[in-house]
Structure formats: C-alpha cells, structure tokens
Design a protein around this motif. Structure first.
Motif, mmCIF file in Angstrom:
data_model
loop_
_atom_site.group_PDB
_atom_site.id
_atom_site.type_symbol
_atom_site.label_atom_id
_atom_site.label_comp_id
_atom_site.label_asym_id
_atom_site.label_seq_id
_atom_site.Cartn_x
_atom_site.Cartn_y
_atom_site.Cartn_z
ATOM 1 N N UNK A 124 0.848 -1.194 0.000
ATOM 2 C CA UNK A 124 0.000 0.000 0.000
ATOM 3 C C UNK A 124 0.885 1.245 0.000
ATOM 4 N N UNK A 125 0.323 2.312 -0.511
ATOM 5 C CA UNK A 125 1.098 3.536 -0.692
ATOM 6 C C UNK A 125 0.367 4.712 -0.075
ATOM 7 N N UNK A 126 1.138 5.705 0.345
ATOM 8 C CA UNK A 126 0.537 6.890 0.951
ATOM 9 C C UNK A 126 -0.300 7.617 -0.091
ATOM 10 N N UNK A 127 -1.279 8.336 0.375
ATOM 11 C CA UNK A 127 -2.239 8.971 -0.511
ATOM 12 C C UNK A 127 -1.614 10.096 -1.326
ATOM 13 N N UNK A 128 -0.858 10.949 -0.706
ATOM 14 C CA UNK A 128 -0.369 12.147 -1.384
ATOM 15 C C UNK A 128 1.002 11.934 -2.023
ATOM 16 N N UNK A 129 1.973 11.502 -1.245
ATOM 17 C CA UNK A 129 3.338 11.373 -1.747
ATOM 18 C C UNK A 129 3.590 10.058 -2.495
ATOM 19 N N UNK A 130 2.805 9.034 -2.209
ATOM 20 C CA UNK A 130 2.935 7.771 -2.913
ATOM 21 C C UNK A 130 4.067 6.874 -2.445
ATOM 22 N N UNK A 131 4.648 7.136 -1.262
ATOM 23 C CA UNK A 131 5.695 6.252 -0.745
ATOM 24 C C UNK A 131 5.040 4.997 -0.150
ATOM 25 N N UNK A 132 5.745 3.875 -0.125
ATOM 26 C CA UNK A 132 5.178 2.673 0.500
ATOM 27 C C UNK A 132 4.933 2.925 1.989
ATOM 28 N N UNK A 133 3.765 2.557 2.460
ATOM 29 C CA UNK A 133 3.452 2.803 3.865
ATOM 30 C C UNK A 133 4.290 1.932 4.797
ATOM 31 N N UNK A 134 5.083 1.038 4.235
ATOM 32 C CA UNK A 134 6.019 0.258 5.044
ATOM 33 C C UNK A 134 7.077 1.162 5.670
ATOM 34 N N UNK A 135 7.247 2.376 5.147
ATOM 35 C CA UNK A 135 8.235 3.300 5.708
ATOM 36 C C UNK A 135 7.820 3.857 7.065
#
Length: 170
Positions: A124-135
C-alpha cells in the motif's frame, strides 16, 4: 561553578550520524510546516504533501532519537530500585542481566510487530506522496533491532548498569 558546557561534542560516529539525521528530519519538518502555514494564511492554499512528509519524518525522528538515547544511557531509568544493590555485586550482576534480558524481550516483541506492519505496508502507498506505507513502521523495527543488538553486546561484555542518574532519582 560548573565549567562544563551543555552542548558537549558527540563522542562517537554513531552519535554524530544520529544527531545529523535528527537535525535533517527536524529541519525538513520545520521548513515544510512553515511553507505550508505561509501558503495557507498568505495565499489561501497549502501543500497536502507537507502534512504527510512531516508525519513520516516525525516517526523516523522519534525512533532515531530512541536508538541514539540507548547507548548514552538517556532512557528512563529507575535507579532508586537498582541503586540499593550497588554494594552487592553478585545481586547487582544478576539484576543487570535480568534487565538486559527484559530489554531484549521488549525489542524482540517490538521488532516482530513492526516487521509484520512493514510486510503489510509493502503493498500500500501513501495517498499524497505515494511512498510505500512500510516506511512508517520500518523505523520501529530498525530501532528495536539496533537497541537489541546493543543490549546483547552489553550482556556479552558484562557491561555494568549506568547508575549515573543520581541527580534525577525516580
């Protein structure tokens, strides 16, 4: 009168790197929030990425700080409980081992839970920046592993507990 300064130079490469990472996180967070506030109040618009970036950096900053605090002996310590054992070396050694084993257990539990969240967040990815939410849970995992390794080294080397918190006895 004390002659030592409040801002002592970092003692190790680990502390210098940690302090640099903490400063970078804090600096980027401050700039992002400042720019967002100026845009919101000055121009009626804002940067949605500012909030998401600040949240991510704050999480990383907390766990970098927790990791940096461990070798410096700056985590909360109940020295009054263990301080009574100063003059009983065998009992103090046993208590030190117990405390370090509990630290290892806590680190293992945190690492296990954080790793599960990292795996879940890979898809899954963050809504705005698109980084993996694993971060977001990754710094908790890294912090637990690092502190666990430091505690394990202290057990192996039989490092005595730092009871240098005499000024702030809890």
């Amino acid at each position: 009168m004390r002659t030592d300064t409040l801002a002592e130079a970092p003692k190790s490469r680990f502390q210098r790197i940690s302090n640099g990472l903490l400063a970078a996180c804090l600096g980027v967070m401050a700039v992002a929030v400042f720019v967002n506030v100026v845009l919101r109040y000055g121009f009626g618009s804002g940067l949605p990425a500012s909030e998401e970036l600040s949240r991510l950096l704050f999480v990383w900053m907390v766990f970098i700080g927790a990791t940096a605090a461990y070798p410096a002996g700056e985590h909360m310590a109940f020295t009054s409980l263990v301080g009574a054992l100063k003059h009983k070396p065998r009992l103090m050694g046993a208590m030190t081992l117990l405390i370090r084993c509990l630290v290892l257990l806590g680190c293992a539990l945190i690492a296990w839970g954080a790793w599960q969240q990292v795996v879940v967040g890979l898809d899954s990815y963050s809504v705005v920046l698109g980084y993996p939410t694993a971060l977001l849970p990754l710094p908790a995992f890294l912090c637990a592993v690092t502190i666990g390794l430091m505690a394990l080294v202290e057990i192996i080397k039989r490092t005595p507990l730092d009871l240098g918190h005499d000024a702030e006895v809890e």
